[in-house]
Design a protein around this motif. Structure first.
Motif, PDB file in Angstrom:
ATOM      1  N   ALA A   1       0.879  -1.174   0.000  1.00 62.86           N
ATOM      2  CA  ALA A   1       0.000   0.000   0.000  1.00 62.86           C
ATOM      3  C   ALA A   1       0.914   1.221   0.000  1.00 62.86           C
ATOM      4  O   ALA A   1       1.648   1.460   0.961  1.00 62.86           O
ATOM      5  N   HIS A   2       0.884   1.983  -1.090  1.00 61.25           N
ATOM      6  CA  HIS A   2       1.790   3.116  -1.240  1.00 61.25           C
ATOM      7  C   HIS A   2       1.096   4.413  -0.831  1.00 61.25           C
ATOM      8  O   HIS A   2      -0.078   4.625  -1.157  1.00 61.25           O
ATOM      9  N   ARG A   3       1.820   5.236  -0.132  1.00 61.62           N
ATOM     10  CA  ARG A   3       1.288   6.560   0.199  1.00 61.62           C
ATOM     11  C   ARG A   3       2.430   7.536   0.432  1.00 61.62           C
ATOM     12  O   ARG A   3       3.601   7.146   0.543  1.00 61.62           O
ATOM     13  N   TYR A   4       2.078   8.816   0.529  1.00 59.34           N
ATOM     14  CA  TYR A   4       3.060   9.877   0.717  1.00 59.34           C
ATOM     15  C   TYR A   4       2.707  10.660   1.969  1.00 59.34           C
ATOM     16  O   TYR A   4       1.542  10.945   2.228  1.00 59.34           O
ATOM     17  N   VAL A   5       3.740  10.998   2.731  1.00 61.21           N
ATOM     18  CA  VAL A   5       3.565  11.766   3.962  1.00 61.21           C
ATOM     19  C   VAL A   5       4.563  12.912   3.933  1.00 61.21           C
ATOM     20  O   VAL A   5       5.757  12.696   3.691  1.00 61.21           O
ATOM     21  N   THR A   6       4.081  14.121   4.170  1.00 64.96           N
ATOM     22  CA  THR A   6       4.970  15.283   4.170  1.00 64.96           C
ATOM     23  C   THR A   6       5.501  15.539   5.576  1.00 64.96           C
ATOM     24  O   THR A   6       4.725  15.692   6.522  1.00 64.96           O
ATOM     25  N   VAL A   7       6.827  15.560   5.699  1.00 62.43           N
ATOM     26  CA  VAL A   7       7.482  15.844   6.975  1.00 62.43           C
ATOM     27  C   VAL A   7       8.618  16.839   6.740  1.00 62.43           C
ATOM     28  O   VAL A   7       9.335  16.733   5.755  1.00 62.43           O
ATOM     29  N   ARG A   8       8.696  17.819   7.605  1.00 60.54           N
ATOM     30  CA  ARG A   8       9.784  18.795   7.543  1.00 60.54           C
ATOM     31  C   ARG A   8       9.938  19.374   6.140  1.00 60.54           C
ATOM     32  O   ARG A   8      11.037  19.593   5.637  1.00 60.54           O
TER      33      ARG A   8
ATOM     34  N   LEU B   1      11.937  10.696  12.755  1.00 58.62           N
ATOM     35  CA  LEU B   1      11.184  11.015  13.970  1.00 58.62           C
ATOM     36  C   LEU B   1       9.928  11.814  13.644  1.00 58.62           C
ATOM     37  O   LEU B   1       8.861  11.579  14.233  1.00 58.62           O
ATOM     38  N   ALA B   2      10.026  12.749  12.706  1.00 57.75           N
ATOM     39  CA  ALA B   2       8.850  13.515  12.289  1.00 57.75           C
ATOM     40  C   ALA B   2       7.834  12.600  11.610  1.00 57.75           C
ATOM     41  O   ALA B   2       6.617  12.787  11.756  1.00 57.75           O
ATOM     42  N   LEU B   3       8.318  11.596  10.883  1.00 50.78           N
ATOM     43  CA  LEU B   3       7.419  10.638  10.251  1.00 50.78           C
ATOM     44  C   LEU B   3       6.657   9.828  11.297  1.00 50.78           C
ATOM     45  O   LEU B   3       5.450   9.596  11.152  1.00 50.78           O
ATOM     46  N   LEU B   4       7.340   9.412  12.353  1.00 49.93           N
ATOM     47  CA  LEU B   4       6.649   8.685  13.426  1.00 49.93           C
ATOM     48  C   LEU B   4       5.536   9.542  14.015  1.00 49.93           C
ATOM     49  O   LEU B   4       4.447   9.036  14.325  1.00 49.93           O
ATOM     50  N   ASP B   5       5.799  10.837  14.173  1.00 45.53           N
ATOM     51  CA  ASP B   5       4.759  11.747  14.672  1.00 45.53           C
ATOM     52  C   ASP B   5       3.573  11.775  13.726  1.00 45.53           C
ATOM     53  O   ASP B   5       2.409  11.689  14.162  1.00 45.53           O
ATOM     54  N   GLU B   6       3.842  11.914  12.426  1.00 50.56           N
ATOM     55  CA  GLU B   6       2.767  12.002  11.435  1.00 50.56           C
ATOM     56  C   GLU B   6       1.953  10.717  11.379  1.00 50.56           C
ATOM     57  O   GLU B   6       0.737  10.751  11.125  1.00 50.56           O
TER      58      GLU B   6
ATOM     59  N   PHE C   1      20.852   4.404  14.041  1.00 46.13           N
ATOM     60  CA  PHE C   1      21.602   4.631  15.281  1.00 46.13           C
ATOM     61  C   PHE C   1      21.372   6.045  15.804  1.00 46.13           C
ATOM     62  O   PHE C   1      21.215   6.250  17.013  1.00 46.13           O
ATOM     63  N   ARG C   2      21.308   7.014  14.899  1.00 44.15           N
ATOM     64  CA  ARG C   2      21.103   8.399  15.334  1.00 44.15           C
ATOM     65  C   ARG C   2      19.702   8.599  15.894  1.00 44.15           C
ATOM     66  O   ARG C   2      19.524   9.333  16.886  1.00 44.15           O
ATOM     67  N   VAL C   3      18.709   7.956  15.300  1.00 42.34           N
ATOM     68  CA  VAL C   3      17.343   8.013  15.839  1.00 42.34           C
ATOM     69  C   VAL C   3      17.334   7.472  17.262  1.00 42.34           C
ATOM     70  O   VAL C   3      16.738   8.064  18.172  1.00 42.34           O
ATOM     71  N   CYS C   4      18.000   6.345  17.472  1.00 41.57           N
ATOM     72  CA  CYS C   4      18.046   5.732  18.806  1.00 41.57           C
ATOM     73  C   CYS C   4      18.765   6.616  19.816  1.00 41.57           C
ATOM     74  O   CYS C   4      18.398   6.649  20.999  1.00 41.57           O
ATOM     75  N   GLN C   5      19.785   7.322  19.378  1.00 38.21           N
ATOM     76  CA  GLN C   5      20.505   8.223  20.271  1.00 38.21           C
ATOM     77  C   GLN C   5      19.659   9.429  20.644  1.00 38.21           C
ATOM     78  O   GLN C   5      19.649   9.860  21.805  1.00 38.21           O
TER      79      GLN C   5
END
Length: 292
Positions: free
Chosen positions: A15-22, A91-96, A115-119
């Protein structure tokens, strides 16, 4: 033809979709339902890099395959390809998506972003599976003898040269894909090589910018020991290939500044674990989720 006009490879259940972040429109390919798992691809690939892992997990997991900024069918921007910015996109995508917490699986450059997300936001990641990528605390004495393995980056990282190479020298991209696999004849079909090579032509700006940002930001930060002040608290599993020509086992060892990090070296495998060992990747992800 633009990035958005390129025909998309088909994978059952997508299932394809688009999400706008930042300010950038990201493309997602989603599969299944249940426990959410966000999957980040490496270079030079896009969401389709997970095509062999997805069918093994989609029955009881919600798999969210992300095209990173500028890659696949995600929108390109002038800047924003450094590791910190790409992590901020995730991270912004997780919020959306309304995901307070998710399991994260990532390969190659995507694992560096992981790794940077986890940090930066450990509370957002239940567990992390990193494939074919060293953790941020690799010892200098292990890195220096292996720098020669990155010789190919000289053709990609410089602003003008890198874009020309990726856009007009498809044989170079094909070489990178084949070079990474322990047995290219088994791993790659001609159609798969063509798909990722063509996609890289369209994402040449993003690819070059990714490498250049790493040179000017991440490498100096590594030698300064910047990340040693941030301990990894997310339960993390690292898988590497015994025959990986880019990130060999030597780059996965050493003291890690982490509470729960384990490393497994896969015998006979190279740098393309999602393609070379999809069953193993799916098994490790299942075990990681079940234990956390």
């Amino acid at each position: 033809m633009t990035i958005s006009e390129r025909p998309m490879p088909q994978l059952e259940g997508a299932a394809h979709r688009y999400v706008t972040v930042r300010g950038v429109r990201l493309h997602l390919a989603e599969f299944g339902s249940g426990e959410p798992v966000v999957l980040l691809h490496g270079f030079p690939q896009h969401w389709y890099a997970w095509r062999r892992v997805v069918p093994l997990l989609a029955a009881d997991h919600r798999l969210i395959c992300v095209d990173l900024r500028g890659f696949g069918w995600s929108e390109q921007s002038r800047t924003g390809y450094d590791t910190d910015s790409l992590a901020a996109d995730v991270l912004a995508l997780l919020d959306e998506l309304g995901l307070e917490q998710t399991t994260l699986a990532a390969h190659n450059w995507g694992a560096g972003v992981g790794f940077r997300v986890c940090q930066r936001a450990p509370e957002r990641v239940r567990a992390f599976l990193a494939l074919n990528m060293a953790h941020p605390w690799t010892r200098h004495r292990d890195v220096l003898p292996n720098l020669w393995r990155m010789w190919f980056t000289a053709f990609v990282e410089y602003p003008l040269l890198g874009r020309l190479v990726l856009r007009h020298w498809p044989a170079f991209t094909r070489f990178l894909l084949r070079h990474g696999a322990a047995d290219p004849a088994v791993v790659w079909s001609e159609a798969e090589l063509t798909e990722f090579t063509e996609a890289t032509r369209f994402s040449a700006h993003a690819g070059q910018s990714l490498f250049w940002s790493y040179v000017v930001r991440d490498i100096p930060a590594g030698f300064r020991g910047t990340h040693r002040s941030t301990r990894l608290t997310v339960p993390t599993r690292v898988l590497g290939g015994e025959l990986d020509p880019v990130i060999p086992p030597a780059l996965l060892r050493g003291e890690a500044y982490a509470d729960d990090l384990t490393v497994r070296i896969v015998p006979g495998a190279g740098h393309q674990l999602p393609e070379e060992q999809p069953e193993l990747v799916a098994e490790e992800l299942r075990k990681l989720i079940a234990s956390h």
